[in-house]
Design a protein around this motif. Structure first.
Motif, short mmCIF file in Angstrom:
data_model
loop_
_atom_site.label_atom_id
_atom_site.label_comp_id
_atom_site.label_asym_id
_atom_site.label_seq_id
_atom_site.Cartn_x
_atom_site.Cartn_y
_atom_site.Cartn_z
N ILE A 185 -3.97 -1.93 5.27
CA ILE A 185 -4.06 -0.82 4.31
C ILE A 185 -3.90 0.51 5.04
O ILE A 185 -3.17 1.39 4.60
CB ILE A 185 -5.39 -0.88 3.53
N ILE A 207 -3.24 -6.70 -4.07
CA ILE A 207 -3.59 -7.25 -2.75
C ILE A 207 -4.01 -8.71 -2.91
O ILE A 207 -3.60 -9.57 -2.13
CB ILE A 207 -4.74 -6.44 -2.10
N THR A 267 -6.94 -7.11 6.47
CA THR A 267 -6.54 -6.52 5.19
C THR A 267 -6.66 -5.00 5.29
O THR A 267 -5.74 -4.25 4.93
CB THR A 267 -7.43 -7.03 4.04
N TYR A 268 -7.79 -4.54 5.79
CA TYR A 268 -8.06 -3.10 5.84
C TYR A 268 -7.23 -2.40 6.91
O TYR A 268 -6.81 -1.25 6.73
CB TYR A 268 -9.56 -2.86 6.00
N TYR A 286 -4.61 -1.92 -7.99
CA TYR A 286 -4.19 -2.00 -6.59
C TYR A 286 -4.80 -3.24 -5.93
O TYR A 286 -4.11 -4.02 -5.27
CB TYR A 286 -4.62 -0.74 -5.83
N PHE A 312 -10.31 2.38 -1.28
CA PHE A 312 -9.76 1.08 -0.88
C PHE A 312 -10.78 0.28 -0.08
O PHE A 312 -10.78 -0.94 -0.09
CB PHE A 312 -8.48 1.24 -0.07
N ILE A 353 -9.62 0.57 8.30
CA ILE A 353 -8.50 1.34 7.74
C ILE A 353 -8.09 2.43 8.73
O ILE A 353 -6.90 2.63 8.99
CB ILE A 353 -8.87 1.94 6.36
N THR A 392 0.84 -1.20 0.00
CA THR A 392 0.00 0.00 0.00
C THR A 392 0.87 1.25 0.00
O THR A 392 0.64 2.18 -0.78
CB THR A 392 -0.95 0.00 1.21
#
Length: 132
Positions: free
Chosen positions: A92, A70, A88-89, A66, A113, A124, A50
């Protein structure tokens, strides 16, 4: 005499089963550790990816490329359903912070995202806030 013989056999089978319990316990104990290491590596790779992506593009970048990146990271490490995984977030968010993204650019990346999901945007934000 017969009773003692029966007791001895019972004792042997008991020790045999405890050996197999011990073996399966040790494999269970090692599995979470390797799963944990896999997830840590995944989060680090996603955060680093990222950061690199953001530094080499602009907020109007191609988000599909992007997300493909991932997906490739998740597949390589063996993470299923990466797009539904809060980690995952969080990763990010950490990557955005490492890249030094702030203000409107940060909000734009976060929304894109996260696919405009409030829950994903929250993850995030958590990752962003946790990064020093």
């Amino acid at each position: 005499m017969l009773g003692a013989c029966s007791f001895s056999t019972s004792s042997e089978s008991s020790s045999d089963s405890s050996g197999s319990i011990s073996d399966s316990a040790s494999s269970v104990i090692s599995s979470p550790s390797s799963a944990s290491n896999k997830e840590k590596r995944y989060q680090k790779d996603v955060a680093d990816y990222t950061m690199a992506y953001v530094k080499s593009s602009d907020p109007d970048a191609d988000y599909n490329s992007y997300l493909k990146g991932i997906s490739d990271i998740a597949e390589k490490i063996g993470i299923a359903n990466w797009d539904q995984n809060p980690k995952t977030y969080i990763a990010i968010g950490k990557g955005l912070k490492k890249a030094g993204v702030e203000g409107i650019a940060y909000e734009t990346y976060k929304k894109n995202f996260a696919h405009y999901s409030q829950e994903n945007m929250g993850h995030i934000q958590d990752g962003y806030d946790s990064e020093k």
